[in-house]
Design an enzyme around this catalytic site. Structure first.
Site, PDB file in Angstrom:
ATOM      1  N   GLY A  47       0.820  -1.211   0.000  1.00 49.94           N
ATOM      2  CA  GLY A  47       0.000   0.000   0.000  1.00 49.94           C
ATOM      3  C   GLY A  47       0.850   1.256   0.000  1.00 49.94           C
ATOM      4  N   CYS A  48       0.286   2.342   0.447  1.00 52.98           N
ATOM      5  CA  CYS A  48       0.980   3.628   0.459  1.00 52.98           C
ATOM      6  C   CYS A  48       2.327   3.525   1.164  1.00 52.98           C
ATOM      7  CB  CYS A  48       0.111   4.670   1.156  1.00 52.98           C
ATOM      8  SG  CYS A  48       0.918   6.270   1.350  1.00 52.98           S
TER       9      CYS A  48
END
Length: 220
Positions: A47-48
């Site tokens: 993810g981020c």
């Protein structure tokens, strides 16, 4: 990153992001250091990279974490290109660590706590293949360790669903733009950091206990 998140949270949160007023940021690419003597390197995507980089950096034995892109085909992609989904890359982190203090198995365990490895091409409000979960191995031993850790995570039922993380050989890592490096600590006031990134980091701190550097350990 947040162009999609804004759609997801519209009407609930007013989120600024790295896409907001980018002209104010240093868009030159960060330097990718060579490992120092005795250091080893590991690469993960979950993810981020803002929260993943912070979480991994808080582990004892981790010296440096670089945010970047891995798992794709385009050479030296930009953030915008990766976000378009056309390059095949995932937002990733490259972790420089001392194997005498923290071993690869512990890093891998932390990785699985630092995000939700059971959601395909998605982490919370961030949707797309660039947010997919990937563990990149450099040796057959690392591949074996990742397989064992995944089996352990699945058996623990920490998550309701099975792990969908890709386990693939490492090829190349491209450092992201300078404004992404250390973004979590540089922008603690960001609504995205507070509402999305911070809970992930706190979850990792709680799960890893005494493996976290003393300054970040959860008290009580």
């Amino acid at each position: 990153m947040m162009k999609r998140a804004l759609k997801y949270l519209a009407g609930l949160l007013f989120l600024y992001s790295c896409a907001y007023s980018q002209s104010d940021y240093d868009e030159s690419f960060a330097h990718l250091p060579a490992p120092r003597k005795g250091e080893q390197v590991a690469t993960f995507a979950g993810g981020c990279f803002w929260s993943m980089a912070e979480g991994m950096l808080e582990l004892k034995g981790v010296h440096k974490v670089v945010s970047g892109y891995s798992g794709g085909t385009t050479k030296r992609p930009t953030y915008e290109e990766v976000g378009s989904g056309s390059t095949g890359h995932a937002e990733s982190v490259q972790v420089y660590y001392d194997p005498a203090v923290i071993d690869y198995a512990t890093l891998a365990e932390a990785f699985f706590y630092a995000h939700d490895p059971t959601t395909l091409n998605r982490q919370g409000p961030d949707i797309g293949t660039d947010y997919r979960s990937v563990a990149f191995y450099r040796t057959p031993e690392e591949q074996k360790i990742l397989t064992q850790v995944i089996a352990k995570v699945n058996a623990s039922h920490h998550y309701h669903n099975p792990v969908v993380t890709e386990v693939v050989p490492f090829k190349v890592f491209y450092p992201a733009e300078n404004y992404h490096q250390g973004y979590y600590r540089q922008h603690p006031e960001s609504p995205y950091i507070q509402s999305v990134s911070m809970p992930k980091v706190r979850k990792l701190e709680k799960a890893m206990g005494d493996k976290i550097k003393p300054a970040f350990q959860v008290k009580g």
